[in-house]
Design a protein around this motif. Sequence first.
Motif, short mmCIF file in Angstrom:
data_model
loop_
_atom_site.label_atom_id
_atom_site.label_comp_id
_atom_site.label_asym_id
_atom_site.label_seq_id
_atom_site.Cartn_x
_atom_site.Cartn_y
_atom_site.Cartn_z
N TRP A 110 0.83 -1.20 0.00
CA TRP A 110 0.00 0.00 0.00
C TRP A 110 0.87 1.25 0.00
O TRP A 110 0.60 2.21 -0.73
CB TRP A 110 -0.92 0.00 1.22
CG TRP A 110 -1.86 -1.16 1.26
CD1 TRP A 110 -2.09 -2.07 0.26
CD2 TRP A 110 -2.69 -1.56 2.35
NE1 TRP A 110 -3.01 -3.01 0.66
CE2 TRP A 110 -3.40 -2.72 1.94
CE3 TRP A 110 -2.90 -1.07 3.63
CZ2 TRP A 110 -4.31 -3.37 2.76
CZ3 TRP A 110 -3.81 -1.71 4.47
CH2 TRP A 110 -4.50 -2.85 4.04
N LEU A 146 2.51 1.91 -3.44
CA LEU A 146 1.63 2.55 -4.42
C LEU A 146 1.32 3.99 -4.06
O LEU A 146 1.17 4.85 -4.94
CB LEU A 146 0.34 1.75 -4.55
CG LEU A 146 0.31 0.61 -5.59
CD1 LEU A 146 0.49 1.16 -7.00
CD2 LEU A 146 1.36 -0.44 -5.31
N LEU A 175 -1.03 1.62 -12.33
CA LEU A 175 -2.33 0.98 -12.10
C LEU A 175 -2.82 0.25 -13.35
O LEU A 175 -3.37 -0.85 -13.26
CB LEU A 175 -3.35 2.04 -11.67
CG LEU A 175 -3.14 2.65 -10.29
CD1 LEU A 175 -4.15 3.75 -10.03
CD2 LEU A 175 -3.22 1.60 -9.20
N ILE A 229 -3.21 -2.97 -3.59
CA ILE A 229 -3.36 -1.51 -3.57
C ILE A 229 -4.26 -1.04 -2.44
O ILE A 229 -4.34 0.17 -2.19
CB ILE A 229 -3.90 -0.99 -4.92
CG1 ILE A 229 -5.36 -1.38 -5.12
CG2 ILE A 229 -3.06 -1.48 -6.07
CD1 ILE A 229 -5.97 -0.76 -6.37
#
Length: 832
Positions: free
Chosen positions: A255, A258, A270, A287
């Motif tokens: 997490w 990203l 993405l 994500i």
Amino acid sequence: MESPAPNTEVRLAVAQCFRTLTTSTDNKDIIAALQTLHSYLDEGPDSRTTLPQRAEFRRAHFTRSLQFLVSNIQADWLHGLTAAQRTELWDGLFLKGPPEQALLVLMEGIGELRPSTNLDHLVSITERFLQTGRLAELLWSYCQGAGPSDSPQLRETLLGRIVALPDLTANRLHPNNKPLFLPQQYYPLLATEMLTALERTCQALKDGTDCSLTFVAQTLGKVCIQGHSGQVLAVMAPRLSVCTCSDMVWQRVCWKLLENVPQRWLESVLTGLVQAVSGPDALGRIIGNLVLKNRKAQYVITHKLLLLQYKYETQVLRIILGYLSTDRERRPLLIQVLRTVSQAWANPSAVKHTPIEQQLYVSKALLLSVSLLKDSELQELRSDLLQCMLGGMQSHLDSSVVRIRHMGMVVGECLSSRMDISGTKLKFEYDQDEETQELLSLMTPSTGDEAEAEPVIGVDSTRETNETPTPSPQNESSQNKPGSDLDSDDELTPYDMSGDQEISKASPPRYLRDCLETLISSEDSVRVELSLRVAEGLVRKNVFAAREISVQLAKVLLHMEDKYSIKGFLSLRQATMVAVTVTDCIPVTQYLTTEFYSLNYSLRQRLDILEVLAMAAQELSKPITEKRDPSVGIVASTDLTPYPGDNPVHWRQEVEKRIQSKTKRLRKGATQPPAKATPNRYAPVAGHFFFPLLRNYDKPQVTFDLLGSDQLVLGRLIHTLGLLMHLAVNAPIAAQMGRALLDFVWAVRYHADQMVRRGVLFAVCSVFLSINSQNLLVELSDQLFETRTWLADVAEGDPDADCRNLAVQSLVLLDKSLKKQLQDQQALGLES
């Protein structure tokens, strides 16, 4: 006496090493100087240098030392070392110190050196740099926060060298590039090194050490924005999916990774990730709730990948929408997506102006979104979905494109079935193909990543069931009969009567007038069918009799309906109308072109008129190569084919063919005489086919509006006019026809329906093909410039791919004709 500061001491020692390497000729001094430089990189209790000294050397002198070595790569003292000493003392300096500094110096050296053994030496060191995990060390140094306090410019340079290494080496080493530097090997290696850095980060976090993922995130983003997301994420996504299944630390690391990707690169990351993961659950673990925290991520996931881009597979839609539906906090975004997609699907302008592929993509997104709704959410969106279904179906069913109409039917059926309005469900009749079956299958969502990867068992089992041979009744009876009660009559095999035909009591008419009377007044289905089957042959056999009743017969056939379900009715009627038109051309074409714009005709009849005119013109334009046998029409209509052996000349032709095929000739001249010139029967009557169809196109009738809602007929009319124009090639009237056709299509060149635009471009192509270059420049010079500008606009911006291709073909034809005319004029000028 106080000892000097570490920075001064290291600076003096490094300067002394450089002087020794530059001036000394003693091999022992050279080795000692290189070992001194190595001592500042050695770590451990046996090191001869202190920690502050080593830190100062790394900070201020390591890059300078490597640059000195590269600049002296041709020095005599280097070549005086043995291969083992060179590998340990010279090459080892590039593989021990700070990896970011070593990489920058190596890439700078490769960029400056010319092809030589020295360049090969640096290339081999760079290979070892990559093979020994130095990239992972580089990334991990930044994760620890132990990397240099570099400037943004230096970090951007380092990122550029890491990401573009295959391009930089290819530019310098081509065609002698190394396999490790090729994109298909380098980027998977880089992905593996990033995974190694992330794994060390997870372990450090478990040990209580803080880490930073900024540099790794920047590397990932820059790799993806430069077009290598597929190669990198194909390695990273499966590994991240497995690691995040049971490890919460891995999930938090992913997490954070990203979240740290720069905004300008997030879309490419993405986009590559949703194509690389195995399912929505894996995407959610990697994500997290990024779409709720980052506006750019939300825009990409909920809007751009669903409505603006349509090149992805259906699996990508399943992953995106499934990701939105698997978390309670993300489900409001699914509702938002459904509202947006339903509005886009029902938009009449989008149906007319967007490519079919994009409309299919939006239809899939709509059905998948609806299939993921809960019953409570469905009740909340009931009015929106009902409005979408009614308005969208109307827009799709009004289209002239069959695929778009089928799309509207399938989506309408699925929406009505899901909403279950008053217990009634819509049902349409359409041909089942792969596209419609895929749309129907989207209403059954797959659950979980594993279920998506499993093969569809139902299809195989159904196929096996269909391929299982069914036992014949004879076999069944032989298996079921008891052996003791057999009777001799039961063992007789029945005759196969499947190919028998019922003998008709009626006989086909032998005269054309009798045939016409039967078609007009008879109520006997057998007589009507026989008359219709022999009509074409009678018309072609009795030309004079056909011309007497040609218009009347054409009228009867045009209004005739298939009341008796005659097999092949439409083809029989059409063939007879074409034969009548060819036999008595001018009166019949006058009748048909007049009736095309008359009142109280269905769209099907108007389309029939256009098809008959087109087919008749094609037949007239073909050269007459042999005399037509009057009985050919009757024989063909009764589906009888003569046996080849009945022809007395047949065996002679076969023997001659075999002799010709077996004979070898050193030089073979013309074995057949040239084809005789025959008159073109279409050229004298082309105007009777063409100009009446342009007569009343702009006058809306009570039941017929050509420039309004009846775009299907308009598109077919323009296609027919283009075909009639093409068949009139080299005819005296071709230039006049071309001018009239361009004037006609100019008014509808920007029509909303893509079939009409395709017809316009086909007509323009026909004009350029049918008129020679001289007449084209003389007769249509005032229209060519505007036409060329319009074609260039269509070739660039039309949403339909076929329209763009036709526009490019038209431009090529036009430029070719103009170039030929200019060359001819120059040739005439030189001769004069």
